[in-house]
Design a protein around this motif. Structure first.
Motif, PDB file in Angstrom:
ATOM      1  N   ASP A   5       0.805  -1.211   0.000  1.00 38.07           N
ATOM      2  CA  ASP A   5       0.000   0.000   0.000  1.00 38.07           C
ATOM      3  C   ASP A   5       0.846   1.272   0.000  1.00 38.07           C
ATOM      4  OD1 ASP A   5       0.977  -0.083   2.559  1.00 38.07           O
ATOM      5  OD2 ASP A   5      -0.978  -0.196   3.544  1.00 38.07           O
ATOM      6  N   THR A   6       2.170   1.149   0.062  1.00 34.94           N
ATOM      7  CA  THR A   6       3.027   2.336   0.000  1.00 34.94           C
ATOM      8  C   THR A   6       3.639   2.532  -1.373  1.00 34.94           C
ATOM      9  OG1 THR A   6       5.070   1.198   0.630  1.00 34.94           O
ATOM     10  CG2 THR A   6       3.624   1.945   2.423  1.00 34.94           C
ATOM     11  N   ARG A   7       3.463   1.574  -2.238  1.00 33.53           N
ATOM     12  CA  ARG A   7       4.097   1.672  -3.549  1.00 33.53           C
ATOM     13  C   ARG A   7       3.179   2.382  -4.544  1.00 33.53           C
ATOM     14  NH1 ARG A   7       5.628  -4.322  -4.992  1.00 33.53           N
ATOM     15  NH2 ARG A   7       3.492  -4.632  -4.248  1.00 33.53           N
ATOM     16  N   PRO A   8       3.754   3.208  -5.407  1.00 32.34           N
ATOM     17  CA  PRO A   8       2.908   3.949  -6.359  1.00 32.34           C
ATOM     18  C   PRO A   8       2.497   3.088  -7.540  1.00 32.34           C
ATOM     19  CG  PRO A   8       5.198   4.465  -6.771  1.00 32.34           C
ATOM     20  CD  PRO A   8       5.174   3.557  -5.543  1.00 32.34           C
ATOM     21  N   ASN A   9       1.368   3.444  -8.136  1.00 33.69           N
ATOM     22  CA  ASN A   9       1.062   2.953  -9.465  1.00 33.69           C
ATOM     23  C   ASN A   9       2.009   3.649 -10.445  1.00 33.69           C
ATOM     24  OD1 ASN A   9      -1.342   1.648  -8.424  1.00 33.69           O
ATOM     25  ND2 ASN A   9      -2.320   3.665  -8.477  1.00 33.69           N
ATOM     26  N   VAL A  10       2.176   3.069 -11.617  1.00 36.71           N
ATOM     27  CA  VAL A  10       3.018   3.697 -12.638  1.00 36.71           C
ATOM     28  C   VAL A  10       2.288   3.644 -13.976  1.00 36.71           C
ATOM     29  CG1 VAL A  10       5.223   3.695 -13.860  1.00 36.71           C
ATOM     30  CG2 VAL A  10       5.142   2.991 -11.454  1.00 36.71           C
ATOM     31  N   LEU A  11       2.223   4.787 -14.634  1.00 40.66           N
ATOM     32  CA  LEU A  11       1.707   4.887 -15.994  1.00 40.66           C
ATOM     33  C   LEU A  11       2.842   5.349 -16.881  1.00 40.66           C
ATOM     34  CD1 LEU A  11      -0.505   5.078 -18.218  1.00 40.66           C
ATOM     35  CD2 LEU A  11      -0.936   7.417 -17.410  1.00 40.66           C
ATOM     36  N   LEU A  12       3.273   4.496 -17.803  1.00 36.78           N
ATOM     37  CA  LEU A  12       4.320   4.844 -18.764  1.00 36.78           C
ATOM     38  C   LEU A  12       3.680   5.061 -20.132  1.00 36.78           C
ATOM     39  CD1 LEU A  12       7.212   5.111 -19.892  1.00 36.78           C
ATOM     40  CD2 LEU A  12       7.268   2.601 -20.068  1.00 36.78           C
ATOM     41  N   VAL A  13       3.831   6.256 -20.665  1.00 35.80           N
ATOM     42  CA  VAL A  13       3.356   6.569 -22.015  1.00 35.80           C
ATOM     43  C   VAL A  13       4.588   6.731 -22.893  1.00 35.80           C
ATOM     44  CG1 VAL A  13       2.126   8.224 -23.464  1.00 35.80           C
ATOM     45  CG2 VAL A  13       1.227   7.627 -21.200  1.00 35.80           C
ATOM     46  N   THR A 109      -0.287  -4.157 -17.157  1.00 37.53           N
ATOM     47  CA  THR A 109      -1.078  -4.177 -18.386  1.00 37.53           C
ATOM     48  C   THR A 109      -0.354  -3.372 -19.462  1.00 37.53           C
ATOM     49  OG1 THR A 109      -2.393  -2.342 -17.499  1.00 37.53           O
ATOM     50  CG2 THR A 109      -3.328  -4.566 -17.330  1.00 37.53           C
ATOM     51  N   TYR A 110      -0.728  -3.628 -20.720  1.00 37.54           N
ATOM     52  CA  TYR A 110       0.010  -3.055 -21.850  1.00 37.54           C
ATOM     53  C   TYR A 110      -0.949  -2.839 -23.014  1.00 37.54           C
ATOM     54  CZ  TYR A 110       4.295  -2.673 -24.794  1.00 37.54           C
ATOM     55  OH  TYR A 110       5.321  -2.240 -25.601  1.00 37.54           O
ATOM     56  N   THR A 111      -0.853  -1.669 -23.632  1.00 37.73           N
ATOM     57  CA  THR A 111      -1.599  -1.397 -24.861  1.00 37.73           C
ATOM     58  C   THR A 111      -0.656  -0.811 -25.900  1.00 37.73           C
ATOM     59  OG1 THR A 111      -2.230   0.791 -24.005  1.00 37.73           O
ATOM     60  CG2 THR A 111      -3.823  -0.988 -23.727  1.00 37.73           C
ATOM     61  N   LEU A 130      -3.537  -5.867 -23.793  1.00 33.31           N
ATOM     62  CA  LEU A 130      -4.913  -5.443 -24.023  1.00 33.31           C
ATOM     63  C   LEU A 130      -5.172  -5.012 -25.459  1.00 33.31           C
ATOM     64  CD1 LEU A 130      -5.417  -3.400 -20.727  1.00 33.31           C
ATOM     65  CD2 LEU A 130      -5.774  -5.841 -21.132  1.00 33.31           C
ATOM     66  N   GLY A 131      -4.197  -5.212 -26.348  1.00 30.82           N
ATOM     67  CA  GLY A 131      -4.433  -4.942 -27.756  1.00 30.82           C
ATOM     68  C   GLY A 131      -3.906  -3.618 -28.236  1.00 30.82           C
ATOM     69  N   GLY A 132      -4.016  -3.462 -29.538  1.00 33.35           N
ATOM     70  CA  GLY A 132      -3.607  -2.217 -30.172  1.00 33.35           C
ATOM     71  C   GLY A 132      -2.554  -2.402 -31.235  1.00 33.35           C
ATOM     72  N   SER A 133      -1.957  -3.587 -31.327  1.00 31.64           N
ATOM     73  CA  SER A 133      -0.999  -3.844 -32.393  1.00 31.64           C
ATOM     74  C   SER A 133      -0.905  -5.341 -32.610  1.00 31.64           C
ATOM     75  CB  SER A 133       0.379  -3.292 -32.027  1.00 31.64           C
ATOM     76  OG  SER A 133       1.095  -4.186 -31.198  1.00 31.64           O
ATOM     77  N   ALA A 219       1.448   2.343 -22.122  1.00 31.42           N
ATOM     78  CA  ALA A 219       0.708   2.710 -23.332  1.00 31.42           C
ATOM     79  C   ALA A 219       1.706   3.155 -24.389  1.00 31.42           C
ATOM     80  CB  ALA A 219      -0.283   3.835 -23.037  1.00 31.42           C
ATOM     81  N   ASP A 220       1.826   2.371 -25.446  1.00 36.31           N
ATOM     82  CA  ASP A 220       2.798   2.654 -26.505  1.00 36.31           C
ATOM     83  C   ASP A 220       2.077   3.124 -27.764  1.00 36.31           C
ATOM     84  OD1 ASP A 220       4.502   1.323 -24.615  1.00 36.31           O
ATOM     85  OD2 ASP A 220       5.866   0.882 -26.270  1.00 36.31           O
ATOM     86  N   PHE A 221       2.234   4.405 -28.069  1.00 42.84           N
ATOM     87  CA  PHE A 221       1.593   4.972 -29.250  1.00 42.84           C
ATOM     88  C   PHE A 221       2.400   4.684 -30.509  1.00 42.84           C
ATOM     89  CE2 PHE A 221      -0.635   7.453 -26.064  1.00 42.84           C
ATOM     90  CZ  PHE A 221      -1.906   7.548 -26.603  1.00 42.84           C
ATOM     91  N   TYR A 222       1.680   4.478 -31.614  1.00 40.92           N
ATOM     92  CA  TYR A 222       2.291   4.366 -32.933  1.00 40.92           C
ATOM     93  C   TYR A 222       2.429   5.764 -33.503  1.00 40.92           C
ATOM     94  CZ  TYR A 222       1.789  -0.698 -33.451  1.00 40.92           C
ATOM     95  OH  TYR A 222       1.899  -2.047 -33.317  1.00 40.92           O
TER      96      TYR A 222
END
Length: 499
Positions: A5-13, A109-111, A130-133, A219-222
């Motif tokens: 409960d002390t660790r952060p979530n991480v969002l990598l774009v 998770t990965y998109t 979760l798709g996208g490529s 989240a990896d954008f094309y």
């Protein structure tokens, strides 16, 4: 491992082939290109002014980000999807940050784009995909095809205007590479929108789960990788007539490795004139803004789900794009900042100082070690990266000074692509850049006097001491990282200094 409960979530774009100057803190390009979301991230977190990719080619850079190693360490030296791939997949047993976080209880998770293995997918490395490529490169998966069909605009049926192709006639689509166009589809029908939707779905799903289990979403954008195909209003957002070509457009190739001129011809842009380049750059910038707006939708989802204060947000790119710099297209065996200098912003609520700026030189794959330290996970000895956490902590070292022993240079390499295989190494400090080119002349640039990297000073007598010092740094780095070329390149460099 620390308590969950002390660790952060991480969002990598992660974007694909995004130039640093589009979202820099200042400069003519940054002042022109609209990147409201990235600018907001810099204003509310930490902006890294000197972040660099270890290699300017997709599979290799992405494998480095995953493994925390320079390419010669993980072995994926060029793109995995081509026939000349030296290694189509990461070898078994190479530690990755994602598998370590998965073992430590993170829900991953990965998109979007993958491109780190011909036969491997994110699910082989701890992620739920979760798709996208597709599995390795630029094809469009069935989910996006179904999405477009449901909207009544099947993939492949859009109208294209203002097309640009490489070759002698930029309007001729019979051969050459597709560079740019305006598409008739709506913004909601672009893959950028679709990937943002998938990411928003993932965030909402994470928000509905047990908050004691932190998540890591990638989240990896094309894009803005070519082709720069964008809908309105982005297609006409930047008027080509108002675009100033980069200073490096004055490139003559004098004193440079022959491959530079060869590559311009090989990529099919030798005949591009100023007007064509301006039109292509306008589309590239439009693509940057399109993705930035989708990034904004993702951050809005974090806010609406109440996850903003619990989530580290990171934005980076695998490498840059020439987009007319040095009159070049795409990327290649040219180790200019156009493709090696990358954007990097990190926001860690309660840790980073809003609006802080770090000037220390850092590598893209330093993020691998950073993510593990954020998650309270030990960093494997195999990693060639160091955690950026000491640079992010507002209560740590003064923002104006680096932590003790922080390196003042970065290193990079290149091993060729479909044009042929060869070896290059680079060392870059704040002021100077040295490039070792095995089959041709080396390069040395004074970035303070010549930021466009137009004048090769490798044989200039006034820079002999600088050249010698950078070559020594390169030799030391090769030894430290077990570069396989350390067996003979140091002798070549020492001999060059003695001759």
């Amino acid at each position: 491992m620390v308590d969950a409960d002390t660790r952060p979530n991480v969002l990598l774009v992660l974007t694909d082939q995004e130039r640093y100057d589009c979202s820099a803190l200042d400069g003519p390009v940054a002042e022109t290109v609209e990147t409201e979301t990235i600018d907001h991230l810099s204003a509310t977190g930490t902006h890294f002014e000197r972040a660099f990719t270890p290699i300017s080619i997709c599979s290799s850079a992405r494998a480095s980000l995953l493994t925390g190693q320079f390419p010669h360490g993980h072995g994926m030296l060029n793109n995995c999807h081509e026939d000349d791939a030296l290694q189509p997949n990461l070898p078994p047993g190479v530690p990755t940050f994602s598998e370590k976080l998965d073992d430590a209880g993170y829900h991953l998770t990965y998109t979007g784009k993958w491109h780190v293995g011909r036969d491997q997918t994110p699910e082989d490395f701890g992620f739920s995909y979760l798709g996208g490529s597709d599995k390795h490169h630029d094809d469009i998966d069935d989910a996006f095809r179904e999405y477009r069909a449901e909207r009544g605009t099947p993939v492949g049926e859009a109208d294209l205007d203002d097309v640009i192709y490489t070759g002698t006639n930029p309007r001729d689509d019979s051969n050459g590479t597709f560079v740019a166009a305006t598409t008739s589809v709506e913004v909601e029908e672009t893959r950028a929108w679709f990937l943002a939707e998938r990411t928003i779905d993932a965030i909402e799903e994470h928000a509905s789960r047990d908050r004691d289990a932190p998540f890591f979403h990638r989240a990896d954008f094309y894009g803005p990788h070519h082709p720069y195909v964008v809908p309105e209003p982005y297609a006409s957002m930047y008027d080509p007539e108002n675009i100033d070509l980069p200073e490096s457009y004055a490139e003559t190739d004098a004193g440079k490795p022959r491959v530079h001129a060869n590559y311009r011809s090989y990529r099919g842009v030798e005949q591009f004139d100023r007007d064509v380049w301006k039109e292509a750059i306008a589309k590239y910038w439009g693509f940057v803004t399109l993705i930035d707006d989708q990034f904004g939708r993702i951050l809005d989802a974090l806010e609406s789900t109440g996850l903003t204060d619990e989530t580290v947000v990171v934005h980076a790119s695998d490498h840059g794009d020439f987009a007319g710099g040095h009159r070049q297209f795409n990327k290649g065996p040219l180790m200019y900042d156009d493709t090696y200098h990358i954007p990097l912003q990190v926001r860690w609520p309660g840790v980073t100082e809003p609006g802080s700026v770090r000037e220390e030189p850092v590598h893209l794959h330093d993020l691998a070690a950073t993510f593990l330290e954020m998650g309270g996970v030990a960093i494997p000895e195999s990693f060639d990266s160091r955690s950026l956490v000491p640079l992010l902590d507002a209560d740590g070292p003064e923002q104006e000074s680096a932590p003790s022993a922080w390196p003042d240079s970065v290193f990079a390499q290149y091993h060729g692509d479909e044009f042929g295989l060869y070896t290059q190494r680079m060392v870059r400090t704040d002021r100077y850049k040295y490039v070792y080119n095995a089959p041709d002349v080396d390069e040395l640039y004074d970035l303070e006097a010549d930021p466009a990297e137009l004048q090769n000073l490798i044989d200039h007598p006034d820079y002999a001491d600088v050249r010698r010092e950078l070559r020594t740094r390169l030799i030391d780095w090769m030894e430290e990282t077990d570069d396989p070329n350390r067996q003979w390149v140091p002798d070549v460099l020492r001999a060059a200094e003695e001759s």
